[in-house]
Design a protein around this motif. Structure first.
Motif, PDB file in Angstrom:
ATOM      1  N   GLN A 221       0.818  -1.206   0.000  1.00  0.00           N
ATOM      2  CA  GLN A 221       0.000   0.000   0.000  1.00  0.00           C
ATOM      3  C   GLN A 221       0.855   1.262   0.000  1.00  0.00           C
ATOM      4  O   GLN A 221       0.500   2.266  -0.633  1.00  0.00           O
ATOM      5  N   GLU A 222       1.998   1.238   0.669  1.00  0.00           N
ATOM      6  CA  GLU A 222       2.891   2.390   0.685  1.00  0.00           C
ATOM      7  C   GLU A 222       3.378   2.703  -0.729  1.00  0.00           C
ATOM      8  O   GLU A 222       3.357   3.866  -1.175  1.00  0.00           O
ATOM      9  N   LEU A 223       3.796   1.662  -1.445  1.00  0.00           N
ATOM     10  CA  LEU A 223       4.318   1.870  -2.795  1.00  0.00           C
ATOM     11  C   LEU A 223       3.215   2.334  -3.740  1.00  0.00           C
ATOM     12  O   LEU A 223       3.445   3.169  -4.626  1.00  0.00           O
ATOM     13  N   LEU A 224       2.014   1.804  -3.568  1.00  0.00           N
ATOM     14  CA  LEU A 224       0.893   2.240  -4.395  1.00  0.00           C
ATOM     15  C   LEU A 224       0.608   3.727  -4.193  1.00  0.00           C
ATOM     16  O   LEU A 224       0.344   4.457  -5.144  1.00  0.00           O
ATOM     17  N   LYS A 225       0.681   4.162  -2.933  1.00  0.00           N
ATOM     18  CA  LYS A 225       0.441   5.585  -2.653  1.00  0.00           C
ATOM     19  C   LYS A 225       1.565   6.446  -3.225  1.00  0.00           C
ATOM     20  O   LYS A 225       1.317   7.525  -3.793  1.00  0.00           O
ATOM     21  N   ILE A 226       2.804   5.980  -3.069  1.00  0.00           N
ATOM     22  CA  ILE A 226       3.941   6.723  -3.614  1.00  0.00           C
ATOM     23  C   ILE A 226       3.789   6.882  -5.124  1.00  0.00           C
ATOM     24  O   ILE A 226       3.943   7.977  -5.669  1.00  0.00           O
ATOM     25  N   THR A 227       3.471   5.773  -5.786  1.00  0.00           N
ATOM     26  CA  THR A 227       3.299   5.805  -7.240  1.00  0.00           C
ATOM     27  C   THR A 227       2.170   6.745  -7.643  1.00  0.00           C
ATOM     28  O   THR A 227       2.297   7.538  -8.583  1.00  0.00           O
ATOM     29  N   SER A 228       1.070   6.679  -6.908  1.00  0.00           N
ATOM     30  CA  SER A 228      -0.079   7.537  -7.205  1.00  0.00           C
ATOM     31  C   SER A 228       0.286   9.017  -7.039  1.00  0.00           C
ATOM     32  O   SER A 228      -0.062   9.860  -7.877  1.00  0.00           O
ATOM     33  N   ASP A 229       1.001   9.341  -5.962  1.00  0.00           N
ATOM     34  CA  ASP A 229       1.395  10.731  -5.713  1.00  0.00           C
ATOM     35  C   ASP A 229       2.363  11.233  -6.775  1.00  0.00           C
ATOM     36  O   ASP A 229       2.280  12.394  -7.220  1.00  0.00           O
ATOM     37  N   LEU A 230       3.282  10.364  -7.171  1.00  0.00           N
ATOM     38  CA  LEU A 230       4.242  10.763  -8.210  1.00  0.00           C
ATOM     39  C   LEU A 230       3.524  11.055  -9.521  1.00  0.00           C
ATOM     40  O   LEU A 230       3.808  12.051 -10.201  1.00  0.00           O
ATOM     41  N   LYS A 231       2.581  10.199  -9.890  1.00  0.00           N
ATOM     42  CA  LYS A 231       1.834  10.404 -11.136  1.00  0.00           C
ATOM     43  C   LYS A 231       0.981  11.669 -11.077  1.00  0.00           C
ATOM     44  O   LYS A 231       0.728  12.303 -12.109  1.00  0.00           O
ATOM     45  N   ALA A 232       0.548  12.018  -9.866  1.00  0.00           N
ATOM     46  CA  ALA A 232      -0.272  13.232  -9.696  1.00  0.00           C
ATOM     47  C   ALA A 232       0.577  14.493  -9.643  1.00  0.00           C
ATOM     48  O   ALA A 232       0.033  15.603  -9.498  1.00  0.00           O
ATOM     49  N   GLY A 233       1.903  14.329  -9.748  1.00  0.00           N
ATOM     50  CA  GLY A 233       2.794  15.487  -9.746  1.00  0.00           C
ATOM     51  C   GLY A 233       3.129  16.022  -8.365  1.00  0.00           C
ATOM     52  O   GLY A 233       3.693  17.112  -8.233  1.00  0.00           O
ATOM     53  N   LYS A 234       2.803  15.273  -7.329  1.00  0.00           N
ATOM     54  CA  LYS A 234       3.101  15.717  -5.969  1.00  0.00           C
ATOM     55  C   LYS A 234       4.582  15.500  -5.658  1.00  0.00           C
ATOM     56  O   LYS A 234       5.192  14.554  -6.144  1.00  0.00           O
ATOM     57  N   THR A 235       5.134  16.368  -4.829  1.00  0.00           N
ATOM     58  CA  THR A 235       6.510  16.208  -4.365  1.00  0.00           C
ATOM     59  C   THR A 235       6.503  15.381  -3.088  1.00  0.00           C
ATOM     60  O   THR A 235       5.878  15.769  -2.089  1.00  0.00           O
ATOM     61  N   LEU A 236       7.183  14.250  -3.127  1.00  0.00           N
ATOM     62  CA  LEU A 236       7.214  13.375  -1.955  1.00  0.00           C
ATOM     63  C   LEU A 236       8.081  13.994  -0.859  1.00  0.00           C
ATOM     64  O   LEU A 236       9.167  14.504  -1.150  1.00  0.00           O
ATOM     65  N   PRO A 237       7.638  13.937   0.377  1.00  0.00           N
ATOM     66  CA  PRO A 237       8.514  14.383   1.471  1.00  0.00           C
ATOM     67  C   PRO A 237       9.636  13.375   1.676  1.00  0.00           C
ATOM     68  O   PRO A 237       9.485  12.197   1.341  1.00  0.00           O
ATOM     69  N   PHE A 238      10.747  13.838   2.199  1.00  0.00           N
ATOM     70  CA  PHE A 238      11.830  12.901   2.518  1.00  0.00           C
ATOM     71  C   PHE A 238      11.594  12.387   3.932  1.00  0.00           C
ATOM     72  O   PHE A 238      11.657  13.142   4.906  1.00  0.00           O
ATOM     73  N   THR A 239      11.277  11.093   4.038  1.00  0.00           N
ATOM     74  CA  THR A 239      10.827  10.518   5.318  1.00  0.00           C
ATOM     75  C   THR A 239      11.804   9.514   5.920  1.00  0.00           C
ATOM     76  O   THR A 239      11.575   9.051   7.038  1.00  0.00           O
ATOM     77  N   GLN A 240      12.873   9.183   5.209  1.00  0.00           N
ATOM     78  CA  GLN A 240      13.729   8.088   5.675  1.00  0.00           C
ATOM     79  C   GLN A 240      14.445   8.423   6.977  1.00  0.00           C
ATOM     80  O   GLN A 240      14.559   7.577   7.865  1.00  0.00           O
ATOM     81  N   VAL A 241      14.955   9.638   7.097  1.00  0.00           N
ATOM     82  CA  VAL A 241      15.501  10.123   8.365  1.00  0.00           C
ATOM     83  C   VAL A 241      15.082  11.582   8.503  1.00  0.00           C
ATOM     84  O   VAL A 241      15.227  12.372   7.566  1.00  0.00           O
ATOM     85  N   ILE A 242      14.563  11.935   9.639  1.00  0.00           N
ATOM     86  CA  ILE A 242      14.154  13.315   9.858  1.00  0.00           C
ATOM     87  C   ILE A 242      14.946  13.954  11.002  1.00  0.00           C
ATOM     88  O   ILE A 242      14.671  15.073  11.403  1.00  0.00           O
ATOM     89  N   SER A 243      15.935  13.219  11.515  1.00  0.00           N
ATOM     90  CA  SER A 243      16.812  13.747  12.556  1.00  0.00           C
ATOM     91  C   SER A 243      18.068  12.890  12.602  1.00  0.00           C
ATOM     92  O   SER A 243      18.109  11.790  12.038  1.00  0.00           O
ATOM     93  N   ALA A 244      19.089  13.387  13.282  1.00  0.00           N
ATOM     94  CA  ALA A 244      20.331  12.634  13.414  1.00  0.00           C
ATOM     95  C   ALA A 244      20.119  11.347  14.203  1.00  0.00           C
ATOM     96  O   ALA A 244      20.749  10.320  13.932  1.00  0.00           O
ATOM     97  N   LYS A 245      19.215  11.387  15.169  1.00  0.00           N
ATOM     98  CA  LYS A 245      18.972  10.161  15.935  1.00  0.00           C
ATOM     99  C   LYS A 245      18.352   9.088  15.043  1.00  0.00           C
ATOM    100  O   LYS A 245      18.617   7.896  15.222  1.00  0.00           O
ATOM    101  N   ASP A 246      17.539   9.515  14.068  1.00  0.00           N
ATOM    102  CA  ASP A 246      17.005   8.553  13.106  1.00  0.00           C
ATOM    103  C   ASP A 246      18.137   7.909  12.313  1.00  0.00           C
ATOM    104  O   ASP A 246      18.055   6.733  11.948  1.00  0.00           O
ATOM    105  N   GLY A 247      19.156   8.706  12.023  1.00  0.00           N
ATOM    106  CA  GLY A 247      20.322   8.168  11.327  1.00  0.00           C
ATOM    107  C   GLY A 247      20.994   7.072  12.111  1.00  0.00           C
ATOM    108  O   GLY A 247      21.427   6.058  11.548  1.00  0.00           O
TER     109      GLY A 247
END
Length: 575
Positions: free
Chosen positions: A230-256
């Motif tokens: 479902q995550e990938l389906l939403k990503i694909t849908s947003d990309l096709k709609a021209g939306k800019t995806l937020p960068f979610t992989q790390v949002i702080s140094a502790k996430d790193g």
């Protein structure tokens, strides 16, 4: 994924965390050894109890404390694990697992100066975790140049280059330098690929931030194909709609730093060895302690616990997934499967039935419910669930072949052959060369002794596609037997037993084939083997114990005569 890591395991992280010398004091020795045995058997709750008891009588024993910390971490009790870990003074040249626990807790609290002080001593359990945590800690305290230099030092080590590049790309993305992050990932395409779907999604988010949605979509199409994600389906849908995806992989140094532990966990996953699963679990637990809102980690933890047969812990982990999470439905389906494996089928059904209420238009929910009903041999309800899934699946959906297939199996188990065959053939209309359907339908035709030439053609095609599948090879040997091509059938049946040596049905079949070729003693041996492999608690539907016993008593010829079947059309020579 992370193939170079295989060479890192021996020197960096491969050794198990268990302390193995014999320094435990005599008095708590029994509890200590019981704890070690429980930990070896992945019984983390019992391990905590035994090591706690040993610690009560020998509170200063380092080995007992280290193993108690390990058991607590594996169980998910990080508060107590941290409490004990903070009391230990690190010692050079020994396994300091407690230092990793302290590092994870410091990262959770964003105490980056303390992390730098600890990693400066290099007393953790691995150079990789030490150096990566240090780089992220520099970034956390705002020392960007020192952080990038630390990543570059890791990259300069050829065996660590891919990992170092990936973490530097994450760090640059966190700082908003997506252009340079994309350069790093593009310079060596293996960087993202080695991190699996997570690495690809990282690259996709970076491309989207650079207004390159078309390139991001192409990357997904080239590397990923998870239609049920479902995550990938939403990503694909947003990309096709021209939306800019937020960068979610790390949002702080502790996430790193959490990603450091996830990276090492993936290395253990790549090793794919039974004795490294606990290490993979530990590192994922460390990552989740740092990022308690990262529920993808929880799902991975639950799946490891399930594989270790720690069903109660797995169920508890799955229950942490909120309904808003993109993998909630999959997690609930997994929880139902674990409940079933834990001997709680009714509870499993309740989970899936609630999903069916909440997600009444989602075919995968009803497909999963049908799968569970089929596992517990409730074929009538399986038919209802699969039929519902078919009704709400789009006509052009290629995945419908599976629903027709399992619906056919359910009807076949209910002895409704006409409906079963119709569904098998419907599945083949969508996927004409699907080996599982070809084999199941072909074998069923063999057992009904109808359309044997068509059955032979189907099974031959299945075996050509899956030559090392023992059940399909068995089907080929069996249809040849049914066609009175006894000599030809031998090599396939022997190959089937070689591939599935303890399957009672296949051994029974080989016995019949041997008998048909006049090899009576070998036939009797195979029938006895078949009986010895039968699990009385899970009796295969295709096995007839009384028939095997009768064959052992009077031989196959008489059994066939008693059944009114035609005699074997071959002259036998007693061997």
């Amino acid at each position: 994924m992370l193939r170079r890591f295989k060479f890192l395991l021996p020197s960096l992280i491969a050794s198990a965390f268990l302390v193995t010398s014999s320094a435990a004091a005599n008095q708590p020795l029994g509890a200590y050894l019981a704890g070690r045995l429980a930990l070896h058997d992945n019984e983390f709750g019992f391990a905590v109890q035994y090591f706690s008891k040993a610690h009560e009588t020998d509170a200063d024993n380092l080995e007992i404390i280290q193993n108690l910390i390990l058991a607590l971490t594996a169980k998910g009790n990080f508060e107590r694990a941290t409490y004990f870990a903070e009391q230990i003074e690190p010692v050079e040249n020994i396994n300091n697992f407690s230092e990793l626990v302290v590092l994870a807790d410091l990262a959770r609290k964003e105490h980056f100066n303390a992390i730098l002080a600890k990693t400066d001593k290099e007393l953790t359990t691995g150079t990789l975790s030490n150096d990566l945590c240090r780089a992220w800690a520099y970034l956390g305290k705002g020392s960007v140049r020192k952080a990038l230099d630390a990543f570059d030092t890791i990259i300069s080590n050829e065996s660590l280059s891919i990992i170092g590049r990936y973490h530097k790309a994450l760090a640059l993305s966190l700082m908003g330098d997506f252009k340079q992050a994309e350069v790093i990932l593009t310079e060596n395409e293996q960087v993202a690929l080695r991190m699996g779907s997570k690495g690809i999604i990282t690259h996709v988010e970076i491309l989207s931030q650079l207004n390159r949605n078309t390139d991001a979509l192409e990357l997904i199409e080239e590397t990923l194909s998870y239609p049920s994600n479902q995550e990938l389906l939403k990503i694909t849908s947003d990309l096709k709609a021209g939306k800019t995806l937020p960068f979610t992989q790390v949002i702080s140094a502790k996430d790193g730093i959490a990603e450091v532990f996830m990276t090492i966990a993936m290395a253990y996953q790549e090793a794919n060895q039974e004795d490294t699963k606990i290490n993979e679990l530990i590192y994922r637990r460390l990552a989740f302690h740092i990022r308690p809102d990262h529920f993808d980690i929880v799902i991975s933890i639950a799946r490891i616990l399930d594989s270790l047969k720690q069903f109660d812990l797995a169920i508890s982990a799955y229950k942490l997934i909120p309904s808003s999470h993109h993998q909630f439905v999959i997690a609930e389906q997994d929880r139902a499967n674990v409940l079933n494996r834990a001997g709680k089928p009714n509870a499993a059904i309740e989970v899936l039935e609630q999903l069916a209420i909440d997600y009444a238009n989602l075919p995968s929910v009803f497909s999963a419910t049908g799968d569970l009903y089929r596992q517990i041999k409730n074929y009538e309800n399986a038919v209802k669930s699969y039929s519902r899934a078919l009704n709400i699946t789009a006509n052009n959906d290629q995945s419908k072949w599976y629903l027709y297939f399992v619906l056919g199996i359910s009807y076949e188990r209910l002895n409704q052959w006409k409906s079963a065959e119709a569904n098998f053939r419907a599945a083949l209309e969508i996927r004409p060369n699907e080996p599982r359907v070809l084999n199941y339908l072909g074998y069923s035709l063999v057992e009904k002794q109808t359309n044997l030439k068509e059955a032979l053609d189907m099974i031959e095609r299945a075996v050509a596609a899956r030559p090392n599948n023992g059940y399909m090879v068995d089907s080929l040997g069996w249809v040849l037997y049914r066609l009175n091509r006894f000599e030809e059938s031998v090599k396939y049946m022997e190959r089937a037993v070689e591939l599935e040596p303890i399957d009672p049905v296949i051994n029974d079949h080989l016995g019949d084939v041997y008998w048909a070729n006049g090899r009576y003693r070998e036939a009797e041996f195979q029938w006895k083997r078949a009986l010895s492999y039968v699990d009385s608690d899970n009796l295969p539907q295709d096995i007839d114990l009384k028939r095997i016993q009768r064959k052992l008593a009077v031989g196959l010829d008489i059994v066939l005569k008693e059944e009114g079947a035609p005699p074997l059309e071959i002259a036998h020579d007693d061997h």
